[in-house]
Write an enzyme that holds these catalytic residues in place. Structure first.
Site, mmCIF file in Angstrom:
data_model
loop_
_atom_site.group_PDB
_atom_site.id
_atom_site.type_symbol
_atom_site.label_atom_id
_atom_site.label_comp_id
_atom_site.label_asym_id
_atom_site.label_seq_id
_atom_site.Cartn_x
_atom_site.Cartn_y
_atom_site.Cartn_z
ATOM 1 N N GLU A 481 0.824 -1.219 0.000
ATOM 2 C CA GLU A 481 0.000 0.000 0.000
ATOM 3 C C GLU A 481 0.852 1.260 0.000
ATOM 4 O O GLU A 481 0.492 2.254 -0.623
ATOM 5 C CB GLU A 481 -0.955 0.013 1.209
ATOM 6 N N HIS A 484 1.929 2.068 -3.417
ATOM 7 C CA HIS A 484 0.851 2.685 -4.205
ATOM 8 C C HIS A 484 0.771 4.195 -4.023
ATOM 9 O O HIS A 484 0.188 4.880 -4.868
ATOM 10 C CB HIS A 484 -0.497 2.101 -3.780
HETATM 11 ZN ZN LIG Z 1 -2.720 -2.830 -4.848
#
Ligand SMILES: [Zn+2]
Length: 1063
Positions: A481, A484
Site C-alpha cells: 500500500e 501505491h
Molecule cells: Zn494494490
C-alpha cells in the site's frame, strides 16, 4: 489495493487430512495403535476480505432523518421511502408514456444540438419535473425520487425508427448508455460537503463541481449510483448566470446521472454543477459503508469508504474514471462524539452548540476518485514522523491501540516512506499518511492517498501470538500500500485495462521493500519464485487465461481485470524486465517515469518509452515496447525446450511453444488454434558439470525454433532461465534431466537456491501437462534429504499439493503418501520442533531456519508422520489440561489442525470456544481454519452452516471456511454441495466485491477430479448461465484437466512409486 492471499493462496493454506478411514482401519488392525493419521496442518490466514452481507436495503432513499431513532425504525422509514420512490417512478413512467408522443414528434435538426449528440428539439427534452420548474437552476422533483426516468429500450427503439431512420446508430444518441463517459466535460475541482447521521446510517451531501467543457454538449453526464438526487443546478462560471436545467435522471444501467439542459454548454468555458443528494451508509462492503465492533460490551459503529474501482459514485455524483483527475475539498459534518478522517489533514473544525462539528479538510492535489476516502469513527491512534516531516498515524479500535497492536505497522510505515522517497527520488506528496485498521473491508487493504485502509488482520500484530508467516503477511500488505502512494496515487493508470501497471509494481515492491526491512531474507531473489511466479504460472497455463493488459469493454470487465494475472503476472513481468535491464538502470527509469507523470495519468507505453530512454542513456538500444507488448498483450507464457543436437556437436536446438496444462483444451479453444503465439525471450543459460558452472550467457529467442552453438563437454549439463528471472518454463531432453538430477544428488550446491526451486517447479508442471514422464519430478525431490535451504522445500511442498489433491481419494493413495514421508523423514528428525517463541530480533536472524522447520513439520504432519502426530496431540492435550497455550507460535496452525483431525469432538469444541473468546485477530483466524480439519462430517456440516451467520463468522472468513472444508478430502463433497445449495446467497453477498466470488469458485472446485463431479459442475453452470462466467470457465477447464490427468497418468505414477518403494 491488496487482495487477499497476496503471498499465494497455496502457500500457507491448511493441508487437511489425507488418509481415508479405510486405511486407518487397516493400520489399526495391523498395528493395533491408536489412530494418529492423516492430520494436516492448518496454514496461516490468506484472506482478508470481508463483508457484511446484504442486510442493508439498496433502494434509493430520500429520508434523511437526523435524530436518535433506532436503526430498525429508520430502516422502516427508508423502506417506506423506497416504496414511495417506486410509486413515483411508476407515475412518472406512465406520464412519460403519454408524453412520448409529443416527445417523438420533435423533429431532428433543431438548433442547439451538440455535435455528435441527438439534435433534439431545443426545449422538448425529457418529460417530467423539469416542466414543472423551468426556472433558473432547474430545481426539480420531489426529494428522494428521481426527477425523471430514462427512456426505456423500447422507447429508444421507437424513437430511432420514427425520427432518425434505421441507418442512425441509436447508442450514439444517448451518451449515458456507454460504458465510458462521453468526454465532453472535464472536472477541475470538487467541493464536497457531507453530513453523516451515524444514528440511522444515512448521509446527505452537496457537491459543487467546477467543470471545463471541451466539446459542445447539451447533457451533463456523470456517475451516480444508489443516491437520491434532490436538486441539480448549473451555472456558468464567469458570468455566474444559471443554465436552465430541463430535467435530470439517473440511468442505473451505466450508473450515471444525466442532466439535460435547455441549451448547449459551450466548449472552452467552465461551469459549475451543484448536486444535492442523500443516501444510505449501507451495511455492506463498497461505497460509503458501515461496520461495527464491540468495546466494553457495547457495539460501536464506524463508517468508511471503499471506492476502487467504481464505487465513489455510490458516495457522491462524480466523474468516476481514473483519467478525470481533479482537486477535492471535503467537509464532513458529524456528531462530536465521532472523529472524521480524509485524504488530507483537517484545516479547521467548527463546533456547533447542538453537539455537532464540521471538519473542513485541506484541498487535495490533483487525484482520481477511486482513491479518495473518508471515515467516521471512535478510534484512537498512535503517531510518528518521518525524517522528511510526514506525520504518520495509525488509527484503530481503542483497545487495540492500547495493547500496542498497531505499533509494528506504524514503525515499518515510517521506514518504508523513507525507503520509497529514496528509491524513487520523489518525495511523498501529502503532509500526512493515516493508516486505518477496520474490522470489515472487502480487501486486505486499499491504498487511498493519505488515508490507507486495512482490514485488521492485515495490519494489527500482537507479537505475543503472531507467527513469522503472519508477520510477513502484515509486512507485505503494508509495503504494497505504501508503494501505491507513488504507483497508483501519484501516477495513475489511464484506464483499468492497465491496472496491472499499478498492481504489478506494488506486488513486485512487496518483495523489494521487505528486503529493505529485513536484509538477508532474499525475498525478491527467492520467495518471489514460490509466492508469485510459480503461483501465477499455474493459472496462466490455462487455455481460459487472459492477457495481463486486457480490453475493458463493459462494466463487468472492470471487476475482471483485478485478478492474480494483473497482480502476479504483472509483478513477474516487471521482475523479468528489471533483470534484463539491470536493476540500477531500471530504478533510474522508474524515477524518470514518476517525475514526468506525477499528478497525472500514464499508460503502459509511457512506461516503456521512459525505460527505453533510460537504457539508451546507458548505451543500450532495446525497444522495450516491442519486447513487452508480446508479454502483456498475449496471454500465457512459453515453454522453451533445449535439445542437444545428436548429429552436430556443440549445437543445440532451442524451440518455444505456448505452455498449456491441458493440451486438449488448446485444441478446443479456437483463438488458441488459430494463433501461433511467439515471444521474445531473454533466455539466460549456463553449462555445468560436477564441480564447475560456466558464467551466464543470454540468448534472445524470438523464433519458433533456433540453432545455437554452445561448447558442451561430455557429461556436462545445461541449465536455462538462471535463477528463474524469466516468465517461462524450460524443458530439456531426458539425458539432460538425468544429468541435472545426478548433480542435485551428488552436490546440489553447485546450483543456486533459486535454480533448485525453479527446477522442482518446472519439472512438476511439465509432468502435469504431459511434457515429461511422471517420475522425473519425483526423482528430483529425492535430493531434498540433503537440502538445508527453505526455498526448494517450499517449492516442492507447493508443487506436491495439487498432486496430493488429485490422489487423496484414491485406493492407492498410500503409496504416494509413503514415498513423500520417506523424503521428509530425515530432515524432520534433524530439525526437530521449535522450543521457544520469538522476539523481534530473533525473527530477523532465524527466518530461513524457522520457515524451513515449519515447512517440514507441515509436510510430516500432513502426510502422517507418527512422531509429528504424537507431538501435536501432546501439545493440544497440554493446552486443554493446563489451559495454558505453550504451543510454539510458528507451528500453532499446524498443531491446531492436526489436533482437531486426530482427536475427538471435545477438541473441536475446545477450539470453537477459543475461537470465540480470543481477541487477537491472527489467532482467531487460525483457530477458525483448524475447525475445518475435522474428519467428522457432522461437525463439518455444522461449521459450514454457521459460516454464513455474520454474527459468528466475519463475511470474508466465511469464504475461507468453505474453501478449507473443500480441501479436506472428508469435506470436499460437503463443501461442493453447500456451495451449490447456497449459491444465490453467496453470489448476492460476494458477487460485487472483486475477487471474492472467483476465489470461492476456484477454491471449491479446483480439486474436483471425477467424471461425476465434472458433470455436476457443468449442470450447475447451466442453471446459472452467465453469472461469474469467467471463473466458471476456468473451473471447468481445471476439473477437465484433473480428470484427464488421472485417466492418462495415474497408473504410470503409481507403478513407478510402487517400484521406487521396493528398492
Ligand atoms: Zn494494490
Amino acid at each position: 489495493m491488496a487482495l487477499d492471499g497476496a503471498r499465494g493462496a497455496r502457500d500457507e493454506e491448511s493441508r487437511e487430512k489425507k488418509k481415508k478411514k479405510k486405511r486407518r482401519k487397516k493400520e489399526e488392525e495391523e498395528e493395533g495403535e491408536e489412530e494418529e493419521e492423516g492430520a494436516e496442518a492448518g496454514g496461516s490466514p490468506s484472506a482478508a476480505t470481508m463483508g457484511d452481507g446484504d442486510a442493508g436495503g439498496r433502494g434509493l432513499a430520500g429520508a434523511r432523518p437526523r435524530g436518535t431513532e433506532r436503526p430498525s425504525a429508520v430502516h422502516g422509514r427508508l423502506v417506506l421511502a423506497f416504496a414511495v420512490c417506486i410509486v413515483a417512478l411508476l407515475a412518472v413512467t406512465a406520464l412519460a408514456v403519454l408524453l412520448s408522443l409529443r416527445f417523438d414528434g420533435c423533429g431532428p435538426g433543431a438548433p442547439g444540438g451538440a455535435p455528435g449528440l441527438p439534435a433534439r428539439g431545443g426545449n422538448a427534452s425529457l418529460p417530467g419535473p423539469a416542466r414543472r420548474d423551468p426556472q433558473a437552476g432547474g430545481e426539480a422533483s420531489t426529494p428522494g425520487a428521481p426527477a425523471a426516468r430514462p427512456p426505456s429500450d423500447a422507447e429508444r427503439e421507437r424513437e430511432r425508427e420514427r425520427e432518425r431512420g434505421p441507418e442512425r446508430e441509436p447508442e450514439r444518441e444517448h451518451p449515458w448508455t456507454h460504458l465510458r463517459l462521453p468526454g465532453h466535460l472535464k472536472p477541475l475541482h470538487y467541493n464536497l460537503m457531507l453530513t453523516a447521521f451515524m444514528d440511522n446510517f444515512t448521509f446527505s451531501g452537496e457537491v459543487n463541481v467546477e467543470i471545463a467543457c471541451t466539446n459542445r454538449t447539451r447533457y451533463v453526464v456523470l456517475h451516480a449510483s444508489r443516491v437520491a438526487v434532490d436538486k441539480v443546478q448549473l451555472a456558468e462560471d464567469r458570468a455566474a448566470g444559471a443554465v436552465p436545467v430541463a430535467g435530470f435522471f439517473l440511468y442505473p444501467q451505466t450508473q450515471v446521472l444525466v442532466v439535460v439542459l435547455n441549451r448547449s454548454l459551450d466548449a472552452h468555458r467552465n461551469y459549475n454543477l451543484k448536486v444535492v443528494y442523500s443516501a444510505l451508509i449501507e451495511n455492506e462492503l463498497l461505497g460509503f459503508f458501515r461496520s461495527s465492533y464491540v468495546l466494553h460490551g457495547e457495539r460501536r459503529f464506524l463508517g468508511v469508504t471503499q471506492f476502487s474501482p467504481t464505487h465513489a459514485r455510490k458516495a457522491f455524483p462524480c466523474f468516476d474514471e481514473p483519467i478525470y483527475k481533479a482537486t477535492f475539498k471535503i467537509s464532513i459534518k458529524h456528531q462530536a462524539t465521532y472523529l472524521s478522517l480524509s485524504n488530507m489533514p483537517v484545516e479547521t473544525s467548527v463546533f456547533e452548540e447542538d453537539g455537532w462539528v464540521t471538519d473542513h479538510f485541506s484541498q487535495t492535489p490533483l487525484m482520481s476518485t477511486y482513491y479518495l476516502a473518508w471515515a467516521i469513527c471512535n478510534f484512537t491512534y498512535r503517531e510518528t514522523t518521518t525524517k522528511s516531516g510526514v506525520a504518520v498515524r495509525l488509527y484503530a479500535r481503542p483497545d487495540a491501540i492500547r495493547r500496542g497492536s498497531g505499533d509494528y505497522a506504524l514503525h515499518i510505515t515510517k521506514r518504508l516512506i523513507e525507503f520509497y522517497e529514496d528509491y524513487f527520488k520523489v518525495p511523498y506528496s501529502l503532509p500526512k499518511l493515516d493508516l486505518l485498521a477496520v474490522p470489515k473491508h472487502p480487501y486486505a487493504a486499499m491504498e487511498n492517498w493519505g488515508l490507507s485502509i486495512f482490514v485488521e488482520q492485515r495490519i494489527l500484530l500482537d507479537p505475543s501470538v503472531s507467527s513469522i508467516s503472519y508477520l510477513l503477511d502484515v509486512t507485505m500488505v503494508i509495503v504494497h500500500e505504501i508503494c501505491h502512494q507513488w504507483f497508483g496515487d501519484l501516477v495513475t493508470p489511464v484506464w483499468w485495462e492497465d491496472v496491472w501497471l499499478k498492481e504489478g509494481f506494488a506486488h513486485y515492491f512487496e518483495f523489494v521493500g521487505t528486503d529493505y526491512l529485513y536484509p538477508g531474507w532474499n525475498m525478491e531473489k527467492q520467495r518471489f519464485l514460490t509466492d508469485v511466479l510459480h503461483e501465477v504460472m499455474l493459472l496462466d497455463g490455462l487455455a481460459s487465461s487472459h492477457p495481463v493488459s486486457q480490453e475493458v469493454l463493459q462494466a463487468t470487465d472492470i471487476d475482471r481485470v483485478f485478478d492474480w494475472i494483473a497482480y502476479k503476472k504483472g509483478a513477474a513481468l516487471i521482475r523479468m524486465l528489471a533483470n534484463f535491464m539491470g536493476h540500477s538502470v531500471f530504478q533510474r527509469g522508474l524515477q524518470d517515469y514518476l517525475t514526468i507523470h506525477k499528478y497525472g495519468n500514464a499508460a503502459r507505453n509511457d512506461l516503456w518509452n521512459t525505460l527505453s530512454e533510460a537504457l539508451k542513456r546507458n548505451g543500450k538500444f532495446v525497444n522495450i515496447q516491442e519486447v513487452m507488448d508480446q508479454w502483456t498483450l498475449q496471454m500465457g507464457y512459453p515453454v522453451i525446450t533445449i535439445l542437444g543436437n545428436l548429429t552436430a556437436e556443440n549445437r543445440i536446438i532451442i524451440t518455444q511453444q505456448h505452455f498449456i496444462y491441458d493440451i486438449s483444451a488448446k485444441t478446443k479453444a479456437l483463438q488458441l488454434q488459430n494463433n501461433s503465439y511467439l515471444w521474445q525471450i531473454p533466455l539466460t543459460i549456463v553449462v555445468g558439470n560436477r564441480s564447475h558452472v560456466s558464467s551466464e550467457a543470454i540468448i534472445w529467442v524470438s523464433n519458433k525454433s533456433e540453432h545455437h552453438r554452445i561448447t558442451l563437454d561430455k557429461g556436462s549439463w545445461l541449465l536455462g532461465n538462471i535463477n528463474q528471472t524469466g516468465y517461462f518454463r524450460v524443458n530439456y531432453d531426458l539425458r539432460n534431466w538425468r544429468l541435472l538430477i545426478d548433480q542435485l544428488i551428488r552436490n546440489h550446491q553447485v546450483l543456486s537456491v533459486s535454480n533448485r526451486a525453479g527446477l522442482i517447479d518446472d519439472a512438476f508442471s511439465l509432468a502435469r501437462a504431459g511434457y515429461l514422464p511422471q517420475h522425473i519430478p519425483l526423482e528430483i525431490i529425492r535430493y531434498l534429504s540433503e537440502e538445508k535451504d527453505f526455498l526448494p522445500w517450499h517449492a516442492a511442498s507447493r508443487a506436491l499439493y495439487p498432486l496430493d489433491k488429485l490422489l487423496d481419494r484414491m485406493e492407492k493413495y498410500n503409496v504416494f503418501n509413503e514415498y513423500i514421508l520417506k523424503q521428509v523423514a530425515t530432515t524432520y528428525i534433524k530439525l526437530g520442533w521449535p522450543k521457544n517463541n520469538f522476539n523481534g530480533s530473533l525473527v530477523q536472524a532465524s527466518y530461513q531456519h524457522e520457515e524451513l522447520r515449519r515447512e517440514v513439520i507441515m509436510l510430516a504432519c500432513s502426510f502422517g508422520n507418527k512422531h509429528c502426530h504424537q507431538q501435536a496431540s501432546t501439545l493440544i492435550s497440554d493446552w486443554i489440561s493446563s489451559n495454558r497455550n505453550r504451543i510454539p507460535l510458528n507451528v500453532r496452525d499446524i498443531v491446531y489442525c492436526t489436533g482437531v483431525s486426530l482427536l475427538d469432538e471435545d477438541v473441536w469444541e475446545f477450539i470453537w470456544m477459543k475461537f470465540h473468546s480470543t481477541t487477537a485477530v491472527s489467532e482467531k483466524k487460525i483457530l477458525l481454519e483448524a475447525l475445518t480439519c475435522s474428519d467428522d462430517r457432522n461437525l463439518l456440516n455444522r461449521l459450514l452452516n454457521l459460516s454464513l451467520n455474520s454474527e459468528v463468522v466475519l463475511d470474508q472468513d466465511a469464504i475461507d471456511v468453505i474453501i478449507h472444508v473443500a480441501r479436506n478430502p472428508h469435506g470436499r463433497d460437503l463443501a461442493w454441495k453447500f456451495f451449490r445449495d447456497k449459491w444465490k446467497i453467496l453470489n448476492t453477498r460476494y458477487g460485487e466485491a472483486l475477487f471474492m466470488n472467483s476465489k470461492l469458485i476456484s477454491g471449491v472446485t479446483e480439486f474436483l477430479n471425477t467424471e461425476g463431479e465434472l458433470k455436476e459442475l457443468k449442470n450447475f453452470m447451466k442453471t446459472y448461465d452467465g453469472v461469474a462466467a469467467a471463473s466458471f470457465l476456468r473451473a471447468v477447464e481445471t476439473v477437465e484437466a484433473n480428470v484427464r490427468w488421472k485417466a492418462l497418468y495415474q497408473d504410470e505414477l503409481f507403478q513407478w512409486l510402487g517400484k521406487a518403494l521396493r528398492h
